[in-house]
Design an enzyme around this catalytic site. Structure first.
Site, PDB file in Angstrom:
ATOM      1  N   LYS A  20       1.747  -9.880  -0.427  1.00  0.00           N
ATOM      2  CA  LYS A  20       1.395  -9.110  -1.782  1.00  0.00           C
ATOM      3  C   LYS A  20       2.519  -7.794  -1.549  1.00  0.00           C
ATOM      4  CE  LYS A  20      -1.860  -6.836  -4.545  1.00  0.00           C
ATOM      5  NZ  LYS A  20      -1.949  -5.422  -4.485  1.00  0.00           N
ATOM      6  N   CYS A  49       0.902  -1.124  -0.086  1.00  0.00           N
ATOM      7  CA  CYS A  49       0.005   0.002  -0.002  1.00  0.00           C
ATOM      8  C   CYS A  49       0.879   1.383  -0.025  1.00  0.00           C
ATOM      9  CB  CYS A  49      -1.087  -0.036   1.153  1.00  0.00           C
ATOM     10  SG  CYS A  49      -1.871   1.455   1.169  1.00  0.00           S
ATOM     11  N   ASN A  91       0.716  -9.108 -10.990  1.00  0.00           N
ATOM     12  CA  ASN A  91      -0.353  -8.196 -10.738  1.00  0.00           C
ATOM     13  C   ASN A  91       0.053  -6.863 -11.515  1.00  0.00           C
ATOM     14  OD1 ASN A  91      -1.412  -5.887  -8.600  1.00  0.00           O
ATOM     15  ND2 ASN A  91      -2.935  -6.677  -9.797  1.00  0.00           N
TER      16      ASN A  91
HETATM   17  C1  LIG Z   1      -8.792   2.076  -5.294  1.00  0.00           C
HETATM   18  C2  LIG Z   1      -7.676   1.069  -5.182  1.00  0.00           C
HETATM   19  C3  LIG Z   1      -7.725   0.525  -4.024  1.00  0.00           C
HETATM   20  C4  LIG Z   1      -6.513  -0.567  -3.440  1.00  0.00           C
HETATM   21  N1  LIG Z   1      -6.648  -1.195  -2.296  1.00  0.00           N
HETATM   22  C5  LIG Z   1      -5.773  -1.945  -2.265  1.00  0.00           C
HETATM   23  C6  LIG Z   1      -5.629  -2.861  -1.066  1.00  0.00           C
HETATM   24  O1  LIG Z   1      -6.487  -2.454  -0.249  1.00  0.00           O
HETATM   25  N2  LIG Z   1      -4.810  -3.769  -0.788  1.00  0.00           N
HETATM   26  C7  LIG Z   1      -3.626  -3.928  -1.686  1.00  0.00           C
HETATM   27  O2  LIG Z   1      -3.005  -4.930  -1.463  1.00  0.00           O
HETATM   28  N3  LIG Z   1      -3.787  -3.504  -2.890  1.00  0.00           N
HETATM   29  C8  LIG Z   1      -4.580  -2.538  -3.089  1.00  0.00           C
HETATM   30  N4  LIG Z   1      -4.564  -2.007  -4.382  1.00  0.00           N
HETATM   31  C9  LIG Z   1      -3.819  -2.234  -5.369  1.00  0.00           C
HETATM   32  C10 LIG Z   1      -4.279  -3.319  -6.414  1.00  0.00           C
HETATM   33  O3  LIG Z   1      -4.682  -4.496  -5.568  1.00  0.00           O
HETATM   34  C11 LIG Z   1      -3.486  -3.529  -7.342  1.00  0.00           C
HETATM   35  O4  LIG Z   1      -2.099  -4.029  -6.955  1.00  0.00           O
HETATM   36  C12 LIG Z   1      -3.115  -2.576  -8.302  1.00  0.00           C
HETATM   37  O5  LIG Z   1      -4.393  -1.774  -8.492  1.00  0.00           O
HETATM   38  C13 LIG Z   1      -2.519  -2.885  -9.804  1.00  0.00           C
HETATM   39  O6  LIG Z   1      -3.243  -3.352 -10.324  1.00  0.00           O
HETATM   40  P1  LIG Z   1      -4.124  -3.169 -11.694  1.00  0.00           P
HETATM   41  O7  LIG Z   1      -3.056  -2.163 -12.429  1.00  0.00           O
HETATM   42  O8  LIG Z   1      -4.672  -4.335 -12.512  1.00  0.00           O
HETATM   43  O9  LIG Z   1      -5.256  -2.268 -11.246  1.00  0.00           O
HETATM   44  C14 LIG Z   1      -5.686  -0.722  -4.550  1.00  0.00           C
HETATM   45  C15 LIG Z   1      -5.780  -0.090  -5.747  1.00  0.00           C
HETATM   46  C16 LIG Z   1      -6.756   0.822  -6.099  1.00  0.00           C
HETATM   47  C17 LIG Z   1      -6.843   1.372  -7.423  1.00  0.00           C
END
Ligand SMILES: Cc1cc2nc3c(=O)[nH]c(=O)nc-3n(C[C@H](O)[C@H](O)[C@H](O)COP(=O)(O)O)c2cc1C
Length: 312
Positions: free
Chosen positions: A143, A105, A204
């Site tokens: 993660k 995060c 991811n």
């Molecule tokens: C609005 C938002 C909230 C997120 N909340 C979390 C979370 O609570 N825990 C976490 O490990 N990653 C969180 N992420 C990251 C996502 O799990 C992911 O790693 C990230 O969006 C990259 O993937 P993507 O490019 O497919 O969106 C969040 C991402 C976004 C955009």
């Protein structure tokens, strides 16, 4: 991509397409819908270990899973190994078999407390957190991101650390903290982490289409993919990847989403929570501006349902 069951410690999940944890998005309703659409594993929003141990109702609410616990991983965040373990061992987590530790995060509030991605600069603390959580008997997963600032690559080091400390799976978000959510993922860093460990590695970052998922697997050799914004923007991407025929079309999916939220939240809250999904759900539709404006004005779920029925 090749769809296959995956063993996470002593828990088998039916396939290797996961729904990511997303604070403010992957509540019970979205997790349920994406499980129905075929996801092998879904993750809760990040849950504060301390919040849970102090009995915070907000933290407990995030765990609500209504029978889907076997296919749901709880994601914990925190910086204190003992609170993290206590949370993993708590009654609240008793129904769940998989507990994920957030080391990615980027949000300042979390980072400044030494939590989330801040753990990427303190491998001894990170190791202690994993090894303490492993003592809970849960299948612990981790993660991570690939680092904090451009040029960092801690993925191999952290993957090995996690495996040695007893983690059963690692997810690598192929971006550094300062990227937040933008830019192409670092395929090479994910690939190096994959070859460095024997436990499954999930890739991811930036998967918005079937082609993106193929590319991710081809370039990284990862054991599976985790979808975040791509699964919100295209509710059927998971089903397409898994080769599952969804029971829904877009309208039915949206209406079910509203119904599930209404089952859990007070009407005003359900309506307000729904607003943040409208840029995703209605992207590219004709007359979308008026529809979004109307939805953003109302605090009534019934009115939103009426608007959807009129417009979709
Ligand atoms: C609005 C938002 C909230 C997120 N909340 C979390 C979370 O609570 N825990 C976490 O490990 N990653 C969180 N992420 C990251 C996502 O799990 C992911 O790693 C990230 O969006 C990259 O993937 P993507 O490019 O497919 O969106 C969040 C991402 C976004 C955009």
């Amino acid at each position: 991509m090749q769809i296959s069951a995956l063993l996470i410690g002593n828990t088998q999940v039916k396939n290797n397409v996961f729904l990511a944890p997303m604070a403010g998005y992957t509540d019970y309703s979205i997790r349920k819908l994406q499980l129905e659409n075929g996801a092998g594993l879904v993750f809760t929003e990040l849950v504060s270990a301390k919040g849970l141990m102090y009995g915070g109702s907000g933290s407990k609410e995030l765990l609500y899973s209504a029978g889907d616990e076997n296919e749901t991983a709880v994601q914990l965040f925190g910086s204190d190994p003992y609170y993290m373990r206590a949370a993993a061992e708590s009654e609240d987590l008793a129904p769940f078999k998989i507990v994920d530790i957030n080391m990615g995060c980027p949000v300042p509030k979390v980072y400044k407390n030494g939590e989330g991605s801040a753990l990427l600069k303190d491998i001894l603390k990170a190791e202690k957190i994993v090894s303490e959580c492993v003592k809970s008997g849960k299948n612990i997963t981790v993660k991570i991101r690939t680092g904090l600032v451009k040029g960092d690559d801690v993925a191999v080091e952290y993957a090995k650390m996690a495996e040695n400390a007893g983690a059963k799976l690692i997810t690598v978000h192929g971006r550094v903290r300062e990227d937040y959510y933008s830019g192409e993922p670092d395929f090479n860093a994910i690939a190096r982490a994959k070859t460095a460990v024997k436990i499954p590695v999930i890739a991811n970052g930036g998967i918005f289409t079937e082609k993106d998922a193929e590319e991710m697997i081809d370039k990284t050799g990862a054991d599976g993919v985790m979808l975040a914004r791509g699964a919100i923007a295209n509710p059927f991407l998971v089903s397409k990847l898994c080769g599952v025929k969804s029971d829904y079309n877009l309208k039915a999916y949206i209406l079910k989403h509203l119904t599930l939220m209404s089952d859990r939240y007070a009407p005003r809250r359900a309506a307000v929570e729904f607003r943040k999904f409208t840029p995703y759900y209605f992207k590219g539709m004709v007359g979308v501006k008026e529809l979004k404006n109307a939805i953003n004005k109302t605090e009534s779920v019934a009115e939103i349902i009426q608007l959807i029925n009129q417009n979709l």
